[in-house]
Design a protein around this motif. Sequence first.
Motif, PDB file in Angstrom:
ATOM      1  N   GLN A   1       1.192  -1.414   0.125  1.00 38.34           N
ATOM      2  CA  GLN A   1      -0.017   0.033   0.109  1.00 38.34           C
ATOM      3  C   GLN A   1       0.844   1.521   0.340  1.00 38.34           C
ATOM      4  OE1 GLN A   1      -3.053  -0.149   2.839  1.00 38.34           O
ATOM      5  NE2 GLN A   1      -4.721   1.247   2.102  1.00 38.34           N
ATOM      6  N   GLN A   2       0.600   1.966  -1.149  1.00 34.90           N
ATOM      7  CA  GLN A   2       1.553   3.361  -1.221  1.00 34.90           C
ATOM      8  C   GLN A   2       1.282   4.491  -0.403  1.00 34.90           C
ATOM      9  OE1 GLN A   2       0.266   5.968  -4.089  1.00 34.90           O
ATOM     10  NE2 GLN A   2       2.785   6.831  -4.573  1.00 34.90           N
ATOM     11  N   PRO A   3       2.635   4.631   0.463  1.00 37.34           N
ATOM     12  CA  PRO A   3       2.475   5.441   2.042  1.00 37.34           C
ATOM     13  C   PRO A   3       2.045   6.399   1.633  1.00 37.34           C
ATOM     14  CG  PRO A   3       4.990   5.360   1.204  1.00 37.34           C
ATOM     15  CD  PRO A   3       4.234   4.724   0.273  1.00 37.34           C
ATOM     16  N   VAL A   4       1.810   7.028   2.565  1.00 41.27           N
ATOM     17  CA  VAL A   4       0.865   8.977   2.253  1.00 41.27           C
ATOM     18  C   VAL A   4       2.589  10.207   2.895  1.00 41.27           C
ATOM     19  CG1 VAL A   4      -1.266  10.485   3.084  1.00 41.27           C
ATOM     20  CG2 VAL A   4      -0.804   7.071   2.460  1.00 41.27           C
ATOM     21  N   GLN A   5       2.238  10.864   1.245  1.00 36.93           N
ATOM     22  CA  GLN A   5       3.123  11.947   1.379  1.00 36.93           C
ATOM     23  C   GLN A   5       2.621  13.701   1.992  1.00 36.93           C
ATOM     24  OE1 GLN A   5       6.793  10.600  -1.291  1.00 36.93           O
ATOM     25  NE2 GLN A   5       7.463  12.805  -0.010  1.00 36.93           N
ATOM     26  N   SER A   6       3.267  14.090   3.232  1.00 37.61           N
ATOM     27  CA  SER A   6       2.614  15.190   3.313  1.00 37.61           C
ATOM     28  C   SER A   6       3.530  16.488   3.550  1.00 37.61           C
ATOM     29  CB  SER A   6       0.973  15.097   4.325  1.00 37.61           C
ATOM     30  OG  SER A   6       2.335  15.395   5.371  1.00 37.61           O
ATOM     31  N   PRO A   7       3.353  17.675   3.502  1.00 38.57           N
ATOM     32  CA  PRO A   7       2.347  18.135   2.319  1.00 38.57           C
ATOM     33  C   PRO A   7       2.752  17.744   1.163  1.00 38.57           C
ATOM     34  CG  PRO A   7       3.920  19.832   3.066  1.00 38.57           C
ATOM     35  CD  PRO A   7       4.368  18.587   3.537  1.00 38.57           C
ATOM     36  N   GLN A   8       2.050  17.867  -0.043  1.00 38.66           N
ATOM     37  CA  GLN A   8       1.982  17.634  -1.500  1.00 38.66           C
ATOM     38  C   GLN A   8       3.243  18.406  -1.504  1.00 38.66           C
ATOM     39  OE1 GLN A   8      -1.532  17.984  -3.165  1.00 38.66           O
ATOM     40  NE2 GLN A   8      -1.487  15.675  -3.949  1.00 38.66           N
ATOM     41  N   ALA A   9       3.387  19.559  -1.369  1.00 36.71           N
ATOM     42  CA  ALA A   9       4.246  20.623  -2.182  1.00 36.71           C
ATOM     43  C   ALA A   9       4.004  21.318  -0.682  1.00 36.71           C
ATOM     44  CB  ALA A   9       3.881  21.675  -3.047  1.00 36.71           C
ATOM     45  N   VAL A  10       5.156  22.525  -0.902  1.00 38.78           N
ATOM     46  CA  VAL A  10       4.936  23.343  -0.163  1.00 38.78           C
ATOM     47  C   VAL A  10       6.725  24.908  -0.472  1.00 38.78           C
ATOM     48  CG1 VAL A  10       7.990  21.642   1.656  1.00 38.78           C
ATOM     49  CG2 VAL A  10       6.851  24.244   2.391  1.00 38.78           C
ATOM     50  N   ILE A  11       6.156  25.774  -0.481  1.00 43.17           N
ATOM     51  CA  ILE A  11       6.626  27.403  -0.521  1.00 43.17           C
ATOM     52  C   ILE A  11       7.944  27.964   0.317  1.00 43.17           C
ATOM     53  CG2 ILE A  11       7.554  28.817  -2.022  1.00 43.17           C
ATOM     54  CD1 ILE A  11       4.878  28.330  -3.501  1.00 43.17           C
ATOM     55  N   LEU A  12       9.140  27.925   0.202  1.00 41.22           N
ATOM     56  CA  LEU A  12      10.269  28.448   1.657  1.00 41.22           C
ATOM     57  C   LEU A  12      10.905  29.168   0.911  1.00 41.22           C
ATOM     58  CD1 LEU A  12      10.955  25.240   3.478  1.00 41.22           C
ATOM     59  CD2 LEU A  12       8.810  26.523   4.177  1.00 41.22           C
ATOM     60  N   ARG A  13      11.113  30.467   2.323  1.00 36.55           N
ATOM     61  CA  ARG A  13      12.407  31.197   1.818  1.00 36.55           C
ATOM     62  C   ARG A  13      13.126  30.921   1.906  1.00 36.55           C
ATOM     63  NH1 ARG A  13      10.540  35.235  -1.653  1.00 36.55           N
ATOM     64  NH2 ARG A  13       8.841  36.259  -1.278  1.00 36.55           N
ATOM     65  N   GLU A  14      15.035  31.172   1.384  1.00 37.52           N
ATOM     66  CA  GLU A  14      15.573  30.198   2.186  1.00 37.52           C
ATOM     67  C   GLU A  14      16.189  30.733   3.961  1.00 37.52           C
ATOM     68  OE1 GLU A  14      18.599  31.535   0.018  1.00 37.52           O
ATOM     69  OE2 GLU A  14      20.033  30.400  -0.058  1.00 37.52           O
ATOM     70  N   GLY A  15      16.309  29.948   3.921  1.00 34.62           N
ATOM     71  CA  GLY A  15      16.374  29.727   6.040  1.00 34.62           C
ATOM     72  C   GLY A  15      15.679  29.453   6.637  1.00 34.62           C
ATOM     73  N   GLU A  16      14.611  29.083   5.860  1.00 37.54           N
ATOM     74  CA  GLU A  16      13.303  28.847   6.958  1.00 37.54           C
ATOM     75  C   GLU A  16      13.563  27.266   7.050  1.00 37.54           C
ATOM     76  OE1 GLU A  16       9.477  30.132   4.599  1.00 37.54           O
ATOM     77  OE2 GLU A  16       9.881  32.068   5.935  1.00 37.54           O
ATOM     78  N   ASP A  17      12.537  26.274   8.039  1.00 40.18           N
ATOM     79  CA  ASP A  17      12.972  24.905   7.707  1.00 40.18           C
ATOM     80  C   ASP A  17      11.089  24.381   7.693  1.00 40.18           C
ATOM     81  OD1 ASP A  17      13.262  25.749  11.683  1.00 40.18           O
ATOM     82  OD2 ASP A  17      14.759  25.560   9.845  1.00 40.18           O
ATOM     83  N   ALA A  18      12.052  23.275   7.479  1.00 39.67           N
ATOM     84  CA  ALA A  18       9.918  22.238   6.529  1.00 39.67           C
ATOM     85  C   ALA A  18      10.734  21.337   6.781  1.00 39.67           C
ATOM     86  CB  ALA A  18      10.364  22.397   5.490  1.00 39.67           C
ATOM     87  N   VAL A  19       9.213  20.646   7.626  1.00 33.60           N
ATOM     88  CA  VAL A  19       9.442  19.785   7.190  1.00 33.60           C
ATOM     89  C   VAL A  19       7.939  18.425   7.333  1.00 33.60           C
ATOM     90  CG1 VAL A  19       8.065  17.331   9.421  1.00 33.60           C
ATOM     91  CG2 VAL A  19       9.082  19.912  10.230  1.00 33.60           C
ATOM     92  N   ILE A  20       8.817  17.433   5.713  1.00 31.94           N
ATOM     93  CA  ILE A  20       7.812  16.385   5.285  1.00 31.94           C
ATOM     94  C   ILE A  20       7.555  14.966   5.938  1.00 31.94           C
ATOM     95  CG2 ILE A  20       8.067  15.521   3.081  1.00 31.94           C
ATOM     96  CD1 ILE A  20       9.853  17.391   2.311  1.00 31.94           C
ATOM     97  N   ASN A  21       6.273  14.797   5.950  1.00 37.04           N
ATOM     98  CA  ASN A  21       6.098  12.972   6.593  1.00 37.04           C
ATOM     99  C   ASN A  21       5.756  11.880   5.574  1.00 37.04           C
ATOM    100  OD1 ASN A  21       5.961  14.556   8.888  1.00 37.04           O
ATOM    101  ND2 ASN A  21       4.159  15.643   8.936  1.00 37.04           N
ATOM    102  N   CYS A  22       6.139  11.167   5.909  1.00 36.24           N
ATOM    103  CA  CYS A  22       5.396   9.774   5.030  1.00 36.24           C
ATOM    104  C   CYS A  22       4.856   8.600   6.385  1.00 36.24           C
ATOM    105  CB  CYS A  22       6.499   9.146   4.511  1.00 36.24           C
ATOM    106  SG  CYS A  22       6.798   7.525   3.581  1.00 36.24           S
TER     107      CYS A  22
END
Lengths: 110, 113
Positions: A1-22
């Motif tokens: 069963q395919q894992p679900v990734q979130s978010p589908q897309a994210v736009i950041l400014r340089e220097g900002e943080d991001a979290v991607i989930n699976c």
Amino acid sequence: QQPVQSPQAVILREGEDAVINCSSSKALYSVHWYRQKHGEAPVFLMILLKGGEQKGHEKISASFNEKKQQSSLYLTASQLSYSGTYFCGTNMDSNYQLIWGAGTKLIIKP
Amino acid sequence: DSGVTQTPKHLITATGQRVTLRCSPRSGDLSVYWYQQSLDQGLQFLIQYYNGEERAKGNILERFSAQQFPDLHSELNLSSLELGDSALYFCASSPGVSADTQYFGPGTRLTVL
């Protein structure tokens, strides 16, 4: 069963943080993370194994919550070079094939 | 450079034709995987070979076939091509049979006109 990734897309400014989930609905043995830049091949980032072992070679951190069957990829102080699509691949046993998520597109703006 | 080579880099052909894509794995790797990636889509696993034997099969059409030769290089054959087969085809290799780190080749971009 395919894992679900979130978010589908994210736009950041340089220097900002991001979290991607699976996330998976099945008990996982391992989670693999890859990054793909547009028109290029996916490049290995990290493997997280059941039991907490983590293998990787870049300055990117990740976690694997076995109770939730979810992995999170942490990109801190993002750089322009972090742009791309991030894929997770999961398997339930070391002998099973990876099943790939649909990807998370990360855009970093100056 | 992952050490995985794929040829050709680009391929343009017509519907109904047959093509062969070639992949040479990293030195020492015994597993070869084939993936299809349509425009801005995810990776669709097609098939895996390990040391010459088919190991796992994914969403591979009957019009597609693959093999791995004694020198471990692999070929993916696509026949009776349709417009929808236009995609990037990636080959990846890994040392063992299980889901270890996969090293991807640069891909073959197939355009079916």
